[in-house]
Design an enzyme around this catalytic site. Structure first.
Site, PDB file in Angstrom:
ATOM      1  N   GLU A  19     -36.992 -16.197 -39.987  1.00  0.00           N
ATOM      2  CA  GLU A  19     -35.850 -15.247 -39.761  1.00  0.00           C
ATOM      3  C   GLU A  19     -35.161 -14.651 -41.292  1.00  0.00           C
ATOM      4  O   GLU A  19     -34.366 -13.649 -41.366  1.00  0.00           O
ATOM      5  CB  GLU A  19     -34.684 -15.884 -39.014  1.00  0.00           C
ATOM      6  CG  GLU A  19     -34.083 -16.883 -39.922  1.00  0.00           C
ATOM      7  CD  GLU A  19     -34.129 -18.095 -40.369  1.00  0.00           C
ATOM      8  OE1 GLU A  19     -33.885 -18.848 -41.202  1.00  0.00           O
ATOM      9  OE2 GLU A  19     -35.776 -18.340 -40.107  1.00  0.00           O
TER      10      GLU A  19
ATOM     11  N   CYS B 257     -37.902 -24.379 -38.305  1.00  0.00           N
ATOM     12  CA  CYS B 257     -37.479 -25.545 -39.339  1.00  0.00           C
ATOM     13  C   CYS B 257     -37.167 -26.920 -38.880  1.00  0.00           C
ATOM     14  O   CYS B 257     -37.741 -27.230 -38.065  1.00  0.00           O
ATOM     15  CB  CYS B 257     -36.603 -25.126 -40.398  1.00  0.00           C
ATOM     16  SG  CYS B 257     -36.410 -26.111 -41.780  1.00  0.00           S
TER      17      CYS B 257
ATOM     18  N   HIS C  46     -39.078 -20.574 -42.580  1.00  0.00           N
ATOM     19  CA  HIS C  46     -37.866 -19.619 -42.214  1.00  0.00           C
ATOM     20  C   HIS C  46     -38.301 -18.244 -41.949  1.00  0.00           C
ATOM     21  O   HIS C  46     -37.933 -17.584 -42.706  1.00  0.00           O
ATOM     22  CB  HIS C  46     -36.618 -19.899 -43.070  1.00  0.00           C
ATOM     23  CG  HIS C  46     -35.884 -21.203 -42.871  1.00  0.00           C
ATOM     24  ND1 HIS C  46     -34.845 -21.448 -41.806  1.00  0.00           N
ATOM     25  CD2 HIS C  46     -36.077 -22.290 -43.559  1.00  0.00           C
ATOM     26  CE1 HIS C  46     -34.406 -22.444 -42.115  1.00  0.00           C
ATOM     27  NE2 HIS C  46     -35.130 -23.280 -42.925  1.00  0.00           N
TER      28      HIS C  46
END
Length: 231
Positions: free
Chosen positions: A210, A114, A208
């Site tokens: 994660e 990001c 994202h």
């Protein structure tokens, strides 16, 4: 490299933080980054935006993640601040630009997440759109979007033709830096991934990864590239 586990540095940021009896400024990072690196086979190393970061001081690393977060200072790419752009942290900007420069000098595998993708673009001379609509449902709420991946890209070997990703951003790439190539797009044309041409593994994603511990493909690709570099 620690045994068979590559050391993956992850940039962090300074925030006012409460824990235990304390309410102090601290270097923080969303735990998902740590868990994804561990589950992908690496050992995470947190890198705060203080100190001196260059090729000598990060030479012990096998790979690097530039984490997501707040908006980059528009002055870094020669622009005036938009009314919707957040207050910048020059310390973090400077630290992450230095980390990118050092990693590229060392040919370290890099994953920009990001803001991290935007840092990569600005560090190499690109610019940003300071506000776009439709990629940030609400503060603290991740949306999803389908992305299409270029067939002749490193990312394609990891994600295939298309996939669904989680997103939470209001800025995006404008002028793409020399040497970077857009390798994935959202339906509205927003650049969702870039790769540095000729590099071992330098990939930025606007999403994202994660946030999904069940889908480790990007982190596994980073750790695999780091293990290859280390060996």
């Amino acid at each position: 490299m620690s045994a068979s586990k590559p050391l993956i540095g992850i940039s962090t940021y300074l925030e006012r933080t409460r824990f235990g009896l304390w309410d102090v400024e601290a270097a923080v990072l969303y735990r998902g980054y740590l868990d994804c690196v561990v589950e992908a086979g690496g050992n995470p190393v947190m890198l705060p935006p203080v100190g001196t970061w260059n090729a000598e001081t990060i030479g012990f690393l096998d790979g690097l993640v530039i984490a997501g977060g707040a908006d980059i200072d528009p002055a870094a790419y020669g622009a005036e601040k938009h009314e919707r752009t957040g207050e910048p942290s020059r310390a973090r900007d400077d630290a992450e630009f230095a980390l990118v420069e050092a990693a590229l000098k060392l040919d370290l595998p890099v994953l920009g997440v990001c803001r991290g993708m935007q840092v990569l673009n600005v560090a190499l001379g690109g610019t940003l759109h300071q506000h776009i609509e439709g990629h940030n449902e609400a503060p603290g709420v991740f949306g999803s979007t389908d992305i299409t991946v270029a067939a002749d890209s490193q990312l394609h070997t990891v994600l295939g033709d298309r996939t669904t990703v989680q997103c939470h951003h209001h800025q995006s790439l404008d002028r793409v830096a020399d040497g970077l190539r857009v390798t994935a797009k959202a339906p509205d044309g927003t650049a969702e991934a870039v790769e540095l041409e000729g590099a071992r593994f330098v990939v930025g994603v606007q999403s994202h990864p994660e946030q999904d511990i069940e889908d480790l493909r990007l982190f596994e690709a980073l750790v695999a590239a780091a293990r290859s570099k280390a060996s």
